[in-house]
Design a protein around this motif. Structure first.
Motif, PDB file in Angstrom:
ATOM      1  N   LYS A   7       0.817  -1.185   0.025  1.00  0.00           N
ATOM      2  CA  LYS A   7       0.084   0.117   0.040  1.00  0.00           C
ATOM      3  C   LYS A   7       0.846   1.355   0.014  1.00  0.00           C
ATOM      4  N   GLU A  29      -6.865  -0.527  -1.366  1.00  0.00           N
ATOM      5  CA  GLU A  29      -7.083  -1.626  -0.683  1.00  0.00           C
ATOM      6  C   GLU A  29      -6.535  -2.671  -1.432  1.00  0.00           C
ATOM      7  N   VAL A  37      -6.015  -8.061  -6.282  1.00  0.00           N
ATOM      8  CA  VAL A  37      -6.749  -6.959  -6.686  1.00  0.00           C
ATOM      9  C   VAL A  37      -6.291  -5.795  -6.066  1.00  0.00           C
ATOM     10  N   ARG A  39      -6.985  -1.857  -5.319  1.00  0.00           N
ATOM     11  CA  ARG A  39      -7.872  -0.859  -5.741  1.00  0.00           C
ATOM     12  C   ARG A  39      -7.428   0.478  -5.050  1.00  0.00           C
ATOM     13  N   PHE A  41      -7.897   4.392  -4.910  1.00  0.00           N
ATOM     14  CA  PHE A  41      -8.894   5.226  -4.672  1.00  0.00           C
ATOM     15  C   PHE A  41      -8.594   6.781  -4.689  1.00  0.00           C
ATOM     16  N   CYS A  77      -8.772   9.265 -13.738  1.00  0.00           N
ATOM     17  CA  CYS A  77      -8.548   7.851 -13.113  1.00  0.00           C
ATOM     18  C   CYS A  77      -7.736   6.821 -14.399  1.00  0.00           C
ATOM     19  N   SER A  81      -3.960   5.309 -13.707  1.00  0.00           N
ATOM     20  CA  SER A  81      -3.867   3.741 -13.911  1.00  0.00           C
ATOM     21  C   SER A  81      -2.839   3.545 -14.841  1.00  0.00           C
ATOM     22  N   GLU A 101      -7.111  -1.648 -10.222  1.00  0.00           N
ATOM     23  CA  GLU A 101      -8.328  -0.830 -10.200  1.00  0.00           C
ATOM     24  C   GLU A 101      -8.293   0.659  -9.620  1.00  0.00           C
ATOM     25  N   VAL A 102      -8.387   1.397 -10.444  1.00  0.00           N
ATOM     26  CA  VAL A 102      -8.416   3.144 -10.048  1.00  0.00           C
ATOM     27  C   VAL A 102      -9.759   3.620 -10.101  1.00  0.00           C
ATOM     28  N   SER A 103     -10.375   4.374  -8.999  1.00  0.00           N
ATOM     29  CA  SER A 103     -11.648   4.926  -9.114  1.00  0.00           C
ATOM     30  C   SER A 103     -11.806   5.872  -8.092  1.00  0.00           C
ATOM     31  N   ARG A 109     -18.325   4.687   0.611  1.00  0.00           N
ATOM     32  CA  ARG A 109     -16.953   4.785   0.472  1.00  0.00           C
ATOM     33  C   ARG A 109     -16.002   4.098   1.703  1.00  0.00           C
TER      34      ARG A 109
END
Length: 242
Positions: A7, A29, A37, A39, A41, A77, A81, A101-103, A109
């Motif tokens: 992270k 995450e 995966v 993620r 944010f 995003c 990414s 995954e970028v969001s 949330r």
């Protein structure tokens, strides 16, 4: 590499790109379920979201927080990414197969720190815990059996955020979207006991149109349609009266 180290590495890679786009890293995450995966944010700075965005115009979206009208775009995003994926490949940060995954954090949330929660006072929060926590757990008199015992999942209105804990007013969320307060005192949840804390976006189910009007009499002045044979047209699902 541990999840915490991963992270930090991803945040270190993504932060300069996000900053150049006027965004901040909300959190990272890591989900390991068969395939890893990752993620990431990203969001607008909270001050920018609350100071410059117009008031919501959709009267049905009264529960939406102030910052949802101003958020990271899909293009931003995608750009983040691309940069992060390239850096991860070059540095071989994740040796196994993974999905990036970028969001944006969205309405429901995750919270990655207590500081993030301070902006959501009064909202409904769900806390999934590493260990069961009881009401009055840290008080000298100890937990009261009449309060139902400890839980590993608490839901309720966010009342307070302290340096190492937050307080919820316990509530039950009905399938229809109603929030019903429980007849219990507030529960103080230590941050160190939290496995996953998130804001709950409560969507009230609208009433079905025409409910209760099935037996309503026909309006005067309108001719009653005569039953006739029907012929199916070539368009799927449509019929034509003969």
């Amino acid at each position: 590499m541990t999840d915490d180290a991963l992270k930090e590495a991803i945040t270190h890679i993504a932060e300069p790109v996000a900053t150049s786009l006027g965004l901040v890293i909300w959190g990272v995450e890591i989900v390991r379920a068969g395939r890893t995966v990752v993620r990431l944010f990203v969001d607008v700075p909270f001050s920018a979201a609350t100071d410059t965005q117009p008031a919501p115009t959709d009267s049905d979206d009264i529960n939406a927080p102030a910052l949802v009208a101003l958020s990271a775009s899909l293009g931003q995003c995608e750009e983040i990414s691309r940069h992060v994926a390239l850096a991860l490949e070059v540095e071989d940060t994740i040796p196994e197969a993974y999905v990036l995954e970028v969001s944006t954090p969205g309405l429901t949330r995750l919270f990655f720190s207590l500081d993030q929660m301070r902006h959501y006072m009064g909202d409904v929060v769900e806390a999934r815990l590493l260990r069961a926590v009881a009401i009055n757990e840290g008080s000298p008199e100890g937990p009261n059996p009449s309060h139902g015992g400890p839980r590993r999942i608490w839901r309720g209105e966010l009342l307070a955020v302290e340096d190492e804990s937050f307080t919820l007013a316990p509530a039950t969320i009905l399938p229809e979207g109603d929030v019903v307060p429980e007849n219990l005192p507030p529960v103080v949840i230590p941050w160190e006991a939290v496995r996953r804390a998130s804001r709950m976006y409560i969507f009230k189910k609208p009433q079905r149109p025409g409910k209760g009007r099935a037996n309503a009499p026909a309006s005067k002045g309108k001719a009653e349609a005569k039953p006739g044979k029907t012929k199916k047209s070539k368009s799927k699902g449509s019929e034509e009266n003969l």
